[in-house]
Design an enzyme around this catalytic site. Structure first.
Site, PDB file in Angstrom:
ATOM      1  N   CYS A  52      -8.345  -0.154   6.887  1.00 63.31           N
ATOM      2  CA  CYS A  52      -7.358   0.550   7.721  1.00 63.31           C
ATOM      3  C   CYS A  52      -6.084   0.830   6.924  1.00 63.31           C
ATOM      4  CB  CYS A  52      -7.026  -0.299   8.945  1.00 63.31           C
ATOM      5  SG  CYS A  52      -5.581   0.285   9.839  1.00 63.31           S
ATOM      6  N   CYS A  55      -3.001  -1.320   8.481  1.00 63.38           N
ATOM      7  CA  CYS A  55      -2.949  -2.784   8.510  1.00 63.38           C
ATOM      8  C   CYS A  55      -2.019  -3.307   7.405  1.00 63.38           C
ATOM      9  CB  CYS A  55      -4.352  -3.365   8.318  1.00 63.38           C
ATOM     10  SG  CYS A  55      -5.281  -3.561   9.860  1.00 63.38           S
ATOM     11  N   HIS A 115      -4.695  -5.063  14.217  1.00 69.30           N
ATOM     12  CA  HIS A 115      -5.478  -3.831  14.261  1.00 69.30           C
ATOM     13  C   HIS A 115      -6.048  -3.575  15.660  1.00 69.30           C
ATOM     14  CE1 HIS A 115      -7.899  -0.699  12.330  1.00 69.30           C
ATOM     15  NE2 HIS A 115      -8.927  -1.109  13.053  1.00 69.30           N
ATOM     16  N   ASN A 155      -0.670   9.325  20.171  1.00 73.31           N
ATOM     17  CA  ASN A 155      -2.024   9.818  20.421  1.00 73.31           C
ATOM     18  C   ASN A 155      -2.912   8.609  20.424  1.00 73.31           C
ATOM     19  OD1 ASN A 155      -1.691  12.637  20.338  1.00 73.31           O
ATOM     20  ND2 ASN A 155      -1.569  12.563  18.109  1.00 73.31           N
ATOM     21  N   SER A 163      -6.030   9.215  14.529  1.00 74.12           N
ATOM     22  CA  SER A 163      -6.823   9.070  13.324  1.00 74.12           C
ATOM     23  C   SER A 163      -7.299   7.635  13.143  1.00 74.12           C
ATOM     24  CB  SER A 163      -5.984   9.508  12.124  1.00 74.12           C
ATOM     25  OG  SER A 163      -4.765   8.796  12.115  1.00 74.12           O
ATOM     26  N   HIS A 166      -5.673   1.477  15.090  1.00 76.29           N
ATOM     27  CA  HIS A 166      -4.534   0.569  14.880  1.00 76.29           C
ATOM     28  C   HIS A 166      -3.356   1.091  15.720  1.00 76.29           C
ATOM     29  CE1 HIS A 166      -2.660  -2.501  12.142  1.00 76.29           C
ATOM     30  NE2 HIS A 166      -1.654  -2.057  12.860  1.00 76.29           N
ATOM     31  N   HIS A 168      -0.256   2.595  16.969  1.00 79.09           N
ATOM     32  CA  HIS A 168       0.821   3.292  16.266  1.00 79.09           C
ATOM     33  C   HIS A 168       1.239   4.531  17.037  1.00 79.09           C
ATOM     34  CE1 HIS A 168      -2.709   5.654  15.120  1.00 79.09           C
ATOM     35  NE2 HIS A 168      -1.881   6.656  14.848  1.00 79.09           N
ATOM     36  N   GLN A 170       3.866   8.357  16.459  1.00 82.26           N
ATOM     37  CA  GLN A 170       4.533   9.217  15.486  1.00 82.26           C
ATOM     38  C   GLN A 170       5.912   9.631  15.996  1.00 82.26           C
ATOM     39  OE1 GLN A 170       2.372  12.352  13.529  1.00 82.26           O
ATOM     40  NE2 GLN A 170       0.441  11.743  14.479  1.00 82.26           N
TER      41      GLN A 170
END
Ligand code: H2U
Ligand code: ZN
Length: 349
Positions: A52, A55, A115, A155, A163, A166, A168, A170
């Protein structure tokens, strides 16, 4: 108003934020949830994934290595859609070929070193830490003189183009006001100009009075399925107090926001007992200087799922050519989301 008409007769509903209309055809699916609801296979993610790129301690695609971070981690997007040093240009050929350069900054925020954790399974204090980072990014990017708008968005799920599982999100900061926030700004302005009050304060009041579309609430925030919802389980998260950005969270509002984010995402995951995909993001005041007192802090959740973990909703046909349309009314989606437990299905004894 005869509310039963809204559940029986085809009609259009108005979105006062974007000033667009949605066509609602409730007679097409009066009971959309009869029958078995299909679940997806459990994800069974590891706590740490050596492949990943998010990570701790791992290498990213461009060769940079993540620190061994222990809570949150923010970095400049290695494949940024916008760059701060884009050369300036403007093109206009007969008002037909029109283009302008756009400067921006794109960053990625990891919510947790783990993760396998997502917001609905993080602790309140861990989510408070994410809110602290969002606030810091909004403040820091918004303070740059040419940055007019800061979009924080998540997303989640491969279905939404994320994508990586994990946890996250933006952040894109750019020099002009994007299309949707600009539409909302015009609506907030006109509403406050003519009614001398705030569009979302008034709307929230209406929703809290009827309660029909309120999914969950606490002292600081409420989540509702908006009357004009297009996506089957779309929701709108609003602050109860009137303020314009995450920087203005006060008193217990950070904890309240963490609580409400956790509760709505637990309900989403429990809906089909899957890690529920969505795009969500905050809509905040522009950052070019003025206070924008007419703006009301809120977030939108747009999930693509319809009636199972695998039946996806697309904008097609009439929706691409004419007008968004939905069969499931906001009221029936709200009923479904309201009856769901706030204990995550993976955390049940
Ligand atoms: P999404 O899952 O919403 O696509 O966000 C992940 C972002 O991470 C994506 O915008 C960036 C992608 O450009 N990324 C990096 O910055 N470095 C990498 O090594 C891989 C992905
Ligand atoms: Zn990871």
């Amino acid at each position: 108003m005869d509310a039963s008409l809204l559940q029986e007769v085809a009609h259009r509903r108005f979105n006062p934020l974007t000033r667009e209309w949605v066509l609602v055809s409730p007679h097409r699916t009066k009971r959309p949830w009869l029958g078995r609801v299909e679940k997806s296979a459990p994800e069974n993610l590891p706590v740490y994934d050596p492949t990943c790129y998010l990570c701790p301690g791992n290498e990213r695609a461009d060769g940079a290595r993540n620190p061994k971070y222990t809570s949150t981690f923010v970095f400049e997007n290695d494949f940024a859609a916008l760059l701060p040093d884009a050369p300036s240009f403007e093109i206009n050929e007969g008002d037909l070929l029109v283009a302008r350069s756009e400067k921006g900054i794109c960053r990625v925020i990891c919510f947790s070193p783990r993760h396998d954790l997502t917001i609905p399974r993080m602790s309140l204090s861990e989510i408070c830490e994410v809110i602290r980072v969002w606030t810091e990014e909004f403040r820091r990017l918004g303070a740059i003189d040419w940055v007019r708008h800061v979009q924080i968005f998540e997303n989640r799920g491969a279905l939404m183009g994320a994508s990586n599982p994990h946890p996250h999100c933006q952040v894109w900061a750019n020099a002009t006001l994007p299309v949707l926030p600009e539409k909302e700004l015009v609506s907030f302005r006109e509403y406050s100009g003519t009614k001398k009050s705030c569009l979302l304060c008034d709307y929230l009041q209406l929703e809290l009075q009827s309660g029909e579309r309120v999914i969950c609430e606490n002292d600081g925030f409420a989540v509702i399925t908006p009357f004009w919802a297009v996506w089957p389980f779309e929701t709108l998260l609003m602050s109860k107090r009137h303020f314009a950005s995450i920087e203005e969270l006060a008193g217990q509002e950070v904890e309240s926001l963490a609580d409400i984010l956790r509760r709505i995402t637990i309900r989403y995951d429990n809906l089909f007992e899957t890690s529920f995909p969505y795009s969500m993001g905050f809509h905040q005041r522009p950052t070019d200087g003025p206070a924008y007192p007419e703006w009301h802090f809120h977030a939108h959740y747009f999930p693509p799922l319809l009636r199972s973990a695998t039946v996806q909703k697309f904008m097609v046909g009439y929706e691409l050519l004419a007008n968004p349309q939905r069969d499931i009314t906001a009221e029936s989606a709200a009923r479904r989301l309201k009856e769901i437990s706030e204990t995550h299905y993976l955390d049940r004894p």
